[in-house]
Every structure is written in C-alpha cells, then in structure tokens.
Design a protein around this motif. Structure first.
Motif, PDB file in Angstrom:
ATOM      1  N   MET A   1       0.844  -1.196   0.000  1.00 47.14           N
ATOM      2  CA  MET A   1       0.000   0.000   0.000  1.00 47.14           C
ATOM      3  C   MET A   1       0.880   1.248   0.000  1.00 47.14           C
ATOM      4  O   MET A   1       1.829   1.346   0.773  1.00 47.14           O
ATOM      5  CB  MET A   1      -0.925   0.013   1.220  1.00 47.14           C
ATOM      6  N   THR A   2       0.562   2.204  -0.850  1.00 47.16           N
ATOM      7  CA  THR A   2       1.329   3.440  -0.944  1.00 47.16           C
ATOM      8  C   THR A   2       1.081   4.315   0.273  1.00 47.16           C
ATOM      9  O   THR A   2      -0.057   4.464   0.728  1.00 47.16           O
ATOM     10  CB  THR A   2       0.949   4.210  -2.220  1.00 47.16           C
ATOM     11  N   ASP A   3       2.151   4.909   0.800  1.00 49.88           N
ATOM     12  CA  ASP A   3       2.052   5.766   1.974  1.00 49.88           C
ATOM     13  C   ASP A   3       1.834   7.210   1.524  1.00 49.88           C
ATOM     14  O   ASP A   3       2.740   7.833   0.961  1.00 49.88           O
ATOM     15  CB  ASP A   3       3.330   5.652   2.803  1.00 49.88           C
ATOM     16  N   PRO A   4       0.637   7.807   1.773  1.00 52.32           N
ATOM     17  CA  PRO A   4       0.370   9.174   1.314  1.00 52.32           C
ATOM     18  C   PRO A   4       1.163  10.218   2.088  1.00 52.32           C
ATOM     19  O   PRO A   4       1.281  11.366   1.647  1.00 52.32           O
ATOM     20  CB  PRO A   4      -1.138   9.333   1.550  1.00 52.32           C
ATOM     21  N   THR A   5       1.698   9.847   3.267  1.00 51.63           N
ATOM     22  CA  THR A   5       2.451  10.808   4.069  1.00 51.63           C
ATOM     23  C   THR A   5       3.938  10.788   3.756  1.00 51.63           C
ATOM     24  O   THR A   5       4.712  11.492   4.406  1.00 51.63           O
ATOM     25  CB  THR A   5       2.251  10.509   5.565  1.00 51.63           C
ATOM     26  N   MET A   6       4.354  10.009   2.776  1.00 54.71           N
ATOM     27  CA  MET A   6       5.780   9.884   2.466  1.00 54.71           C
ATOM     28  C   MET A   6       6.353  11.213   1.989  1.00 54.71           C
ATOM     29  O   MET A   6       5.789  11.883   1.118  1.00 54.71           O
ATOM     30  CB  MET A   6       5.967   8.811   1.394  1.00 54.71           C
ATOM     31  N   ARG A   7       7.470  11.597   2.587  1.00 58.33           N
ATOM     32  CA  ARG A   7       8.170  12.827   2.215  1.00 58.33           C
ATOM     33  C   ARG A   7       9.654  12.505   2.172  1.00 58.33           C
ATOM     34  O   ARG A   7      10.243  12.127   3.182  1.00 58.33           O
ATOM     35  CB  ARG A   7       7.873  13.926   3.250  1.00 58.33           C
ATOM     36  N   ALA A   8      10.250  12.629   0.989  1.00 57.03           N
ATOM     37  CA  ALA A   8      11.617  12.142   0.791  1.00 57.03           C
ATOM     38  C   ALA A   8      12.596  13.262   0.487  1.00 57.03           C
ATOM     39  O   ALA A   8      12.262  14.239  -0.194  1.00 57.03           O
ATOM     40  CB  ALA A   8      11.648  11.116  -0.337  1.00 57.03           C
ATOM     41  N   CYS A   9      13.821  13.101   1.001  1.00 51.49           N
ATOM     42  CA  CYS A   9      14.946  13.965   0.661  1.00 51.49           C
ATOM     43  C   CYS A   9      16.067  13.060   0.171  1.00 51.49           C
ATOM     44  O   CYS A   9      15.902  11.850   0.024  1.00 51.49           O
ATOM     45  CB  CYS A   9      15.404  14.778   1.879  1.00 51.49           C
ATOM     46  N   ALA A  10      17.232  13.641  -0.105  1.00 54.00           N
ATOM     47  CA  ALA A  10      18.403  12.872  -0.507  1.00 54.00           C
ATOM     48  C   ALA A  10      19.545  13.176   0.450  1.00 54.00           C
ATOM     49  O   ALA A  10      19.678  14.312   0.925  1.00 54.00           O
ATOM     50  CB  ALA A  10      18.814  13.184  -1.934  1.00 54.00           C
ATOM     51  N   VAL A  11      20.356  12.153   0.737  1.00 60.55           N
ATOM     52  CA  VAL A  11      21.539  12.311   1.587  1.00 60.55           C
ATOM     53  C   VAL A  11      22.746  11.815   0.798  1.00 60.55           C
ATOM     54  O   VAL A  11      22.751  10.685   0.296  1.00 60.55           O
ATOM     55  CB  VAL A  11      21.402  11.518   2.901  1.00 60.55           C
ATOM     56  N   ILE A  12      23.765  12.669   0.686  1.00 60.49           N
ATOM     57  CA  ILE A  12      24.979  12.308  -0.045  1.00 60.49           C
ATOM     58  C   ILE A  12      26.173  12.435   0.891  1.00 60.49           C
ATOM     59  O   ILE A  12      26.611  13.545   1.198  1.00 60.49           O
ATOM     60  CB  ILE A  12      25.194  13.212  -1.279  1.00 60.49           C
ATOM     61  N   PRO A  13      26.724  11.325   1.382  1.00 63.20           N
ATOM     62  CA  PRO A  13      27.968  11.405   2.151  1.00 63.20           C
ATOM     63  C   PRO A  13      29.133  11.608   1.190  1.00 63.20           C
ATOM     64  O   PRO A  13      29.215  10.943   0.151  1.00 63.20           O
ATOM     65  CB  PRO A  13      28.034  10.042   2.849  1.00 63.20           C
ATOM     66  N   VAL A  14      30.037  12.504   1.534  1.00 67.12           N
ATOM     67  CA  VAL A  14      31.124  12.795   0.604  1.00 67.12           C
ATOM     68  C   VAL A  14      32.429  12.977   1.360  1.00 67.12           C
ATOM     69  O   VAL A  14      32.466  13.581   2.434  1.00 67.12           O
ATOM     70  CB  VAL A  14      30.803  14.067  -0.235  1.00 67.12           C
ATOM     71  N   PHE A  15      33.488  12.413   0.792  1.00 75.79           N
ATOM     72  CA  PHE A  15      34.829  12.605   1.341  1.00 75.79           C
ATOM     73  C   PHE A  15      35.792  12.771   0.183  1.00 75.79           C
ATOM     74  O   PHE A  15      36.053  11.846  -0.578  1.00 75.79           O
ATOM     75  CB  PHE A  15      35.252  11.423   2.213  1.00 75.79           C
ATOM     76  N   GLU A  16      36.266  13.974   0.006  1.00 76.12           N
ATOM     77  CA  GLU A  16      37.260  14.333  -1.010  1.00 76.12           C
ATOM     78  C   GLU A  16      36.828  13.903  -2.406  1.00 76.12           C
ATOM     79  O   GLU A  16      37.525  13.152  -3.094  1.00 76.12           O
ATOM     80  CB  GLU A  16      38.633  13.745  -0.625  1.00 76.12           C
ATOM     81  N   ASN A  17      35.665  14.397  -2.802  1.00 78.17           N
ATOM     82  CA  ASN A  17      35.161  14.236  -4.165  1.00 78.17           C
ATOM     83  C   ASN A  17      34.836  15.606  -4.752  1.00 78.17           C
ATOM     84  O   ASN A  17      33.734  15.841  -5.253  1.00 78.17           O
ATOM     85  CB  ASN A  17      33.910  13.349  -4.196  1.00 78.17           C
ATOM     86  N   ALA A  18      35.812  16.487  -4.697  1.00 77.82           N
ATOM     87  CA  ALA A  18      35.587  17.864  -5.150  1.00 77.82           C
ATOM     88  C   ALA A  18      35.209  17.922  -6.625  1.00 77.82           C
ATOM     89  O   ALA A  18      34.460  18.812  -7.047  1.00 77.82           O
ATOM     90  CB  ALA A  18      36.841  18.709  -4.892  1.00 77.82           C
ATOM     91  N   ALA A  19      35.707  16.998  -7.438  1.00 76.61           N
ATOM     92  CA  ALA A  19      35.477  17.059  -8.886  1.00 76.61           C
ATOM     93  C   ALA A  19      34.063  16.641  -9.275  1.00 76.61           C
ATOM     94  O   ALA A  19      33.612  16.975 -10.371  1.00 76.61           O
ATOM     95  CB  ALA A  19      36.501  16.176  -9.604  1.00 76.61           C
ATOM     96  N   THR A  20      33.360  15.935  -8.397  1.00 72.66           N
ATOM     97  CA  THR A  20      32.056  15.377  -8.794  1.00 72.66           C
ATOM     98  C   THR A  20      30.883  15.806  -7.927  1.00 72.66           C
ATOM     99  O   THR A  20      29.737  15.711  -8.360  1.00 72.66           O
ATOM    100  CB  THR A  20      32.116  13.835  -8.773  1.00 72.66           C
ATOM    101  N   ILE A  21      31.115  16.275  -6.705  1.00 72.28           N
ATOM    102  CA  ILE A  21      30.005  16.505  -5.782  1.00 72.28           C
ATOM    103  C   ILE A  21      29.044  17.578  -6.290  1.00 72.28           C
ATOM    104  O   ILE A  21      27.822  17.474  -6.092  1.00 72.28           O
ATOM    105  CB  ILE A  21      30.538  16.874  -4.373  1.00 72.28           C
ATOM    106  N   ASP A  22      29.571  18.599  -6.958  1.00 76.42           N
ATOM    107  CA  ASP A  22      28.705  19.667  -7.485  1.00 76.42           C
ATOM    108  C   ASP A  22      27.675  19.074  -8.446  1.00 76.42           C
ATOM    109  O   ASP A  22      26.464  19.270  -8.296  1.00 76.42           O
ATOM    110  CB  ASP A  22      29.568  20.719  -8.186  1.00 76.42           C
ATOM    111  N   ALA A  23      28.148  18.296  -9.434  1.00 70.92           N
ATOM    112  CA  ALA A  23      27.246  17.727 -10.438  1.00 70.92           C
ATOM    113  C   ALA A  23      26.281  16.722  -9.818  1.00 70.92           C
ATOM    114  O   ALA A  23      25.094  16.674 -10.179  1.00 70.92           O
ATOM    115  CB  ALA A  23      28.060  17.071 -11.552  1.00 70.92           C
ATOM    116  N   VAL A  24      26.773  15.912  -8.885  1.00 73.32           N
ATOM    117  CA  VAL A  24      25.912  14.900  -8.263  1.00 73.32           C
ATOM    118  C   VAL A  24      24.799  15.558  -7.459  1.00 73.32           C
ATOM    119  O   VAL A  24      23.623  15.161  -7.546  1.00 73.32           O
ATOM    120  CB  VAL A  24      26.755  13.965  -7.361  1.00 73.32           C
ATOM    121  N   ALA A  25      25.139  16.567  -6.667  1.00 71.63           N
ATOM    122  CA  ALA A  25      24.131  17.249  -5.854  1.00 71.63           C
ATOM    123  C   ALA A  25      23.110  17.971  -6.721  1.00 71.63           C
ATOM    124  O   ALA A  25      21.903  17.923  -6.462  1.00 71.63           O
ATOM    125  CB  ALA A  25      24.810  18.225  -4.899  1.00 71.63           C
ATOM    126  N   ARG A  26      23.581  18.634  -7.777  1.00 73.41           N
ATOM    127  CA  ARG A  26      22.655  19.354  -8.659  1.00 73.41           C
ATOM    128  C   ARG A  26      21.723  18.396  -9.387  1.00 73.41           C
ATOM    129  O   ARG A  26      20.551  18.719  -9.628  1.00 73.41           O
ATOM    130  CB  ARG A  26      23.443  20.186  -9.674  1.00 73.41           C
TER     131      ARG A  26
END
Length: 417
Positions: A1-26
């Motif tokens: 059954m689908t949950d009508p109260t579902m509210r989702a965000c994204a979490v990105i753990p990052v360690f020394e990925n300066a070259a890619t984190i901008d594009a991934v987050a955007r």
C-alpha cells in the motif's frame, strides 16, 4: 500500500570528491525537495564545491544543504548524520547515493516509487556489474556480501553493497547498529531485516569510467574488508543464537496459525535450499568441522541447526558429519591426539596405531581436545575448498556443453521443416 504521508529527501555522504560533488548534488535536487550533503572531513576543496552547489544549484522551491564534519568519521557515520538531519526536518524517507558519480540521479524516481509501495522497507539498487569497466574487487565484494546477507537474513538480494538506496528514516535510526564505516551499509540491511523492515531490490544503472584513475574511491581494500568481515562474522554468529530479539520490533503483525502442511513445506524448502557451489561448500565444510569435533552425540543436531539458521543445505551438512562415522572414529581420534600433541609439544607422540587404546586416549585428553578442534578446522576448510572447486568445474562444464543460441535456433528451424 502506498504511503500518502511519504516525504523524501536525498543524503549524499562525501569525502574528497571535489570534482564530482557539485554535479551529483545538482542532479539529485532535480528529483527531491532537499539534498543533504555531508562533508566527512574533506581537505581537497569538496567543501567549496558543495557550497557552490548549495548556492546556485537548486531550482526554485528546492535546496541543497551542506553539513561539514571537521574530521573524517567514516561513510556510515556521515550517513547517520544525514539521516538525523532528515528526521529533524520531518522527512520520512531518504535517498542515499554516492558522491563519485557512479549512480544516475535519473533512477531516483524508480527507487522512490518502490519505496512508496513498501514504505517500511529498505530499497536497494541492483547494479549491472557485467560491464567491462567494473573493478574486480567490486564484483568479488558484492558476491561475498550477498552470500552472508542471505545467510544472516534468509533474503537473497542481487546487490547488497550498492549505496544507492531509500531508507525509512525513523525506522533505520532506531536500529541498534554499531558500525560507522563501509560496514554500516551491510549491517543496516541485516538489522533492518531482523526488525521486520523488509528489503526490496530495484535494478539501476551504474557508471564506471574506462580510466579508473578518474573515479575517486576511498574504500581501503584491507582495512575496510576486515571491518566488513568482522561485522558479518558478528551478525552471522548472532543468527545462530536461539530465536529472540535481534533488534527493535518496528511493526508487529500477529502471525497466522501454522498448519502441518506449512511445516512440511518449510522443511522441504530447507532440504532443497543452498544448492549453489558456495552454499554447498559452506554446508559441507561446517558438517565436516562439527563431525570432527569431540562433541559426540551432538554432531547431527548441531550441524542441522546451524544449516537451518544459515539457510544451508541440510542433507549436504548432515552427510559431511560422517567423517566421524563409527568405522572411521578410532583413526580420527588417533590422528587428532597426534596432531594435538604436535601442536602442544612440537613433536609427534611416541604411540603407534596398534598401541592405541581407549585408556591411552584418556591419558592424552589435552592433546585430544586441542588436536580435535584444530584438525576439525583444517578438515572443514579443506572439504569446503574441494567442494567449491568441484562445483566450479561442473559449472564451467555445464556452460561449455550448453548449446549456443545460434545452434539451438538452427536445430529448431531444421525440425520445423
């Protein structure tokens, strides 16, 4: 059954990925209202790149938030920080993805759709690892993790090492998880399954560059593999304990009455399960190990209990305990006494096979105890390795003898005329 109260965000753990984190987050913020980037003590400019993304990378009504940790705590710790922040902001679910760009943000809706249908489950991406550019350690690591997750939970997932997931935030934060590095992602699946959350697999795309130098990975082969091994040993041994609390009960459903037919069906499934080469190898190895120990009278029940708890083949495990069959037992005990004496004194015992009696065995009890467990371990490993090798040879032979699609099609066409 689908949950009508579902509210989702994204979490990105990052360690020394300066070259890619901008594009991934955007890319991720195109599909959720909030992206939480947790910088786990980077020193390469990742903080600046994430700040740029948070300042100008989100469309109207959406945002990228940066949390900075002063020192590196590990991927699991960074995930927990992000999940706690999501809980503070009232999000019920969090999509997690890696910062190196291997995951496609365009797959986020697919994972969220699966999570909406199973709101209390952990949704795990299943990567296609058959590409030419996939590192061999990643393939091996996934197979090992899949194997032990199945042993610990009874659930057979195609990809248990993928970091592209959807977590039910409150439920996951309530799990008693002790790990804080790469081993966190393995333990959260086991603990989640024990708590009744359920595990759902969804096929996803994955990107590995042809030039491996372009992909920044901070997985330390020996240190992190050792952590993951210790974690799986701990949860697998916990699985062998009698039924009881293995985590908080997230939701309790009254079980239906168990009929005799259900019990017989479950027994049939247990007898037929665990027939892959690696599963048979572990089943036979455990049977040989237990059968060679001095636990006389307990060999069969103990082996069958372990096999049932780890979802191994009961018949294979039971048959392997026959290393201590009455006809072989005297020779086995004599060998274990000799081996134990060698380990304890660094010399062989001056006792021939013809002079061996039960009275002489009792006089060398310490040698027997030490030698039995040591030799049992060697027999178990040897039996498992031989089984694995034979299974691998039979699998390759079966593949080589299988007709190719072209020849099969030609044969079908000839039969039709």
């Amino acid at each position: 059954m689908t949950d009508p109260t579902m509210r989702a965000c994204a979490v990105i753990p990052v360690f020394e990925n300066a070259a890619t984190i901008d594009a991934v987050a955007r890319a991720a913020v195109q599909y959720v209202d909030l992206v939480i980037v947790v910088d786990d003590g980077s020193r390469d400019g990742t903080h600046v790149a994430a700040l740029v993304a948070s300042a100008v990378g989100a469309p109207a009504g959406r945002r990228i938030e940066l949390i900075t940790l002063r020192t590196n705590h590990g991927k699991g710790a960074a995930l927990v920080v992000g999940l706690r922040r999501a809980a503070e902001l009232g999000f019920s679910h969090a999509v997690t993805l890696d910062a190196d760009g291997q995951h496609r943000a365009s797959d986020i809706p697919k994972l969220l759709a699966a999570s909406a249908g199973h709101p209390r489950a952990i949704v795990v991406g299943a990567r296609d690892m058959d590409g030419d550019h996939v590192p061999d350690p990643a393939r091996v690591g996934r197979r090992v993790a899949n194997f032990w997750t199945h042993r610990s939970t009874g659930l057979d997932l195609p990809d248990t090492t993928c970091g592209f997931r959807v977590y039910p935030v409150a439920e996951v934060l309530g799990l008693p998880i002790r790990t804080r590095h790469y081993d966190y992602e393995g333990e959260v699946l086991v603990r989640g399954a024990w708590a009744g959350l359920g595990l759902v697999s969804v096929p996803i795309d994955v990107w590995y560059p042809a030039d491996r130098a372009k992909r920044v990975s901070h997985y330390r082969l020996w240190a992190d593999s050792a952590r993951i091994t210790v974690m799986f040993v701990r949860v697998a041994l916990r699985r062998l304990l009698p039924e009881g609390r293995t985590g908080p009960a997230i939701h309790v459903v009254e079980p239906p009455p168990v009929r005799l037919a259900d019990k017989l069906r479950r027994m049939r499934d247990l007898l037929a399960s665990g027939t892959r080469s690696n599963e048979l190898a572990l089943a036979i190895g455990i049977g040989a190990f237990v059968g060679a120990t001095p636990l006389w009278g307990l060999h069969a029940p103990l082996t069958l209990y372990i096999a049932a708890r780890w979802r191994l083949n009961l018949v294979a495990s039971f048959l392997a305990t026959n290393v201590s069959f009455p006809a072989f037992a005297p020779a086995l005990v004599f060998a274990e006494i000799q081996f134990g004496h060698l380990l304890r004194t660094h010399e062989w015992l001056g006792l021939s096979r013809d002079e061996f009696t039960m009275s002489s065995a009792w006089s060398h009890l310490a040698d027997y105890v030490v030698g039995s467990f040591a030799l049992a371990a060697l027999l178990g490993v040897a039996a498992g390795l031989v089984t694995l090798k034979v299974g691998s040879m039979l699998s390759r032979r079966a593949v080589s003898e299988r007709p190719s699609p072209a020849s099969a099609g030609a044969g079908a066409g000839a039969g039709a005329t």
